[in-house]
Design a protein around this motif. Structure first.
Motif, PDB file in Angstrom:
ATOM      1  N   ALA A  62       0.834  -1.209   0.000  1.00 41.55           N
ATOM      2  CA  ALA A  62       0.000   0.000   0.000  1.00 41.55           C
ATOM      3  C   ALA A  62       0.864   1.252   0.000  1.00 41.55           C
ATOM      4  CB  ALA A  62      -0.927  -0.010   1.211  1.00 41.55           C
ATOM      5  N   TRP A 342      -4.208  -7.149   4.331  1.00 43.08           N
ATOM      6  CA  TRP A 342      -4.548  -5.935   3.608  1.00 43.08           C
ATOM      7  C   TRP A 342      -5.878  -5.457   4.156  1.00 43.08           C
ATOM      8  CZ3 TRP A 342      -1.566  -3.989  -0.640  1.00 43.08           C
ATOM      9  CH2 TRP A 342      -2.078  -2.823  -1.198  1.00 43.08           C
ATOM     10  N   SER A 346      -4.914  -0.053   4.828  1.00 41.77           N
ATOM     11  CA  SER A 346      -4.113  -0.216   3.620  1.00 41.77           C
ATOM     12  C   SER A 346      -4.887   0.247   2.387  1.00 41.77           C
ATOM     13  CB  SER A 346      -3.689  -1.676   3.466  1.00 41.77           C
ATOM     14  OG  SER A 346      -2.931  -2.102   4.579  1.00 41.77           O
ATOM     15  N   TRP A 347      -6.184  -0.048   2.349  1.00 47.30           N
ATOM     16  CA  TRP A 347      -6.998   0.422   1.229  1.00 47.30           C
ATOM     17  C   TRP A 347      -7.049   1.939   1.189  1.00 47.30           C
ATOM     18  CZ3 TRP A 347      -8.005  -2.309  -2.795  1.00 47.30           C
ATOM     19  CH2 TRP A 347      -8.196  -3.693  -2.698  1.00 47.30           C
ATOM     20  N   GLY A 351      -5.562   4.008  -1.773  1.00 46.93           N
ATOM     21  CA  GLY A 351      -6.569   4.798  -2.473  1.00 46.93           C
ATOM     22  C   GLY A 351      -6.247   6.272  -2.523  1.00 46.93           C
TER      23      GLY A 351
END
Length: 424
Positions: A62, A342, A346-347, A351
């Motif tokens: 990430a 994840w 992490s997203w 993102g």
């Protein structure tokens, strides 16, 4: 009748207060209390971010996706104000979420490399000239005559302000790309990133990690040997001293290589499973074709004329590469101990980088002149509002990523015992 002695009946402190003053009430002793200290007003505690642990830590992939998003945004503009804002965003996130690990110190090195690149770009423009036409001459260098077969190349000559400004913008863009990559190196743990590699790339990842650890170990050996020579009173500078230090350093590197090879052989490194031939050929075709698609799509995103086909080709290349790596992972007989998760953080980190890249690509459609500045005629750069606000989305990891755990502080050594007092 003799006077009544209160001190004899109630002790010496019966009729006196603190400091020898008489107590306000007849034989009671009152101790004098100091005025209570003023308490500072209570401050509202803001909810702090959680401390990083294995369950909530940000995935190293990430961090790389976030940094690549910032690098993509930097490649779409040569505005020095936007590039400086990108460097500030990356630096703030690194300062807020970096650890005390050795790899976290690489961000400063990447900044120095970026400044060196800008300087080299300006020197090349001074010596070799620039194709940018300009009317503001700064100075003129003596020009070196070249043969006829070297037409179009000149060494020295007229140096213009437009050419120097164009070189400065170009070097600043490349320096920002390097600094974004340095931010990923400072935030992502290389050992955890190696654990997250697919099985098909495990052998290559191990080779890369072993190669990357060779230089730090060699530097540590050089420092240790120079310190030992300095303690023995021997010189540490000069060609003779370097030659005497180089042989033990190479011997230590060879011993470490043999030890690493022995440990890998003892752990069964290199064993593969039996995979049918058609599956191997399909894996090779998908992996190579996917990597070519990724390269073509990345070039389309970075180049100004390939933005139309860059995203679909990149998506197709990534899909083919992931399929090939998935099939190639069947050849590896290994297990993964406690793999990194994840999670939602992490997203959010990945993102935010993707959002910065997408908003900058969109800004190239409605404000191309604000992103790509011209140098003819000379004009001061202006900061576009909406592209600048879109870059602030890269600050999200500084608030959603967990705070790295502080390194344990070693306990203070005990105080030496006080020497015995001599008797009079």
């Amino acid at each position: 009748m003799p006077p009544r002695n209160e001190e004899a009946e109630h002790g010496p402190e019966a009729g006196t207060g603190a400091g020898g003053e008489p107590s306000p009430a007849g034989g009671r002793a009152f101790t004098q209390r100091s005025a209570p200290a003023r308490r500072s007003p209570r401050r509202r505690r803001t909810p702090a971010a959680p401390v990083a642990s294995r369950s909530n830590a940000v995935h190293p992939g990430a961090w790389w996706l976030w940094a690549l998003g910032l690098a993509t945004a930097a490649s779409r503009t040569n505005n020095p104000l936007l590039l400086g804002l990108l460097v500030g965003v990356a630096g703030y996130v690194v300062a807020a979420r970096k650890t005390d690990a050795p790899w976290a110190r690489s961000y400063t090195a990447f900044i120095k490399i970026g400044l060196f690149v800008v300087g080299i770009r300006l020197v090349f423009n001074l010596v070799l000239g620039s194709p940018i036409p300009g009317s503001h001459t700064l100075f003129t260098l003596p020009q070196l005559p070249l043969p006829d077969w070297a037409k179009g190349i000149r060494v020295g000559g007229r140096v213009t302000a437009e050419g120097m400004l164009f070189a400065l913008y170009d070097g600043a863009r490349l320096a920002t790309l390097l600094i974004c990559v340095g931010a990923a190196n400072a935030l992502a743990n290389p050992a955890r990133l190696l654990k997250s590699l697919p099985g098909a790339l495990y052998e290559a990842g191990v080779a890369v990690v072993v190669a990357m650890t060779f230089a730090p170990n060699m530097v540590a050996d050089v420092v240790r040997l120079r310190t030992a020579r300095r303690l023995r009173g021997r010189p540490t500078g000069g060609i003779r001293a370097i030659a005497q230090i180089g042989l033990p350093v190479l011997e230590g590197a060879l011993e470490r290589s043999v030890a690493v090879a022995a440990s890998m052989d003892a752990r069964g490194y290199g064993r593969t499973a039996q995979v049918p031939t058609p599956v191997r050929h399909l894996t090779t075709a998908l992996t190579l074709g996917g990597l070519l698609g990724v390269c073509a799509g990345t070039y389309g995103l970075l180049a100004s004329e390939g933005a139309g086909y860059g995203i679909p080709v990149l998506a197709a290349g990534l899909a083919a590469s992931l399929a090939g790596l998935r099939l190639g992972g069947r050849r590896q007989l290994r297990t993964r101990y406690r793999p990194d998760r994840w999670g939602a953080r992490s997203w959010l980190v990945a993102g935010s980088g993707a959002m910065v890249a997408a908003l900058m690509l969109w800004a190239g459609t409605y404000a191309p002149d604000a992103l790509t500045l011209g140098v003819v005629p000379l004009s001061a750069p202006a900061l576009p509002l909406w592209p600048a606000l879109s870059l602030l989305a890269g600050l999200l990891p500084a608030f959603v990523a967990p705070v790295p755990a502080a390194s344990p502080v070693p306990p203070a050594p005990p105080a030496p015992p006080a020497p015995p007092k001599e008797s009079a």
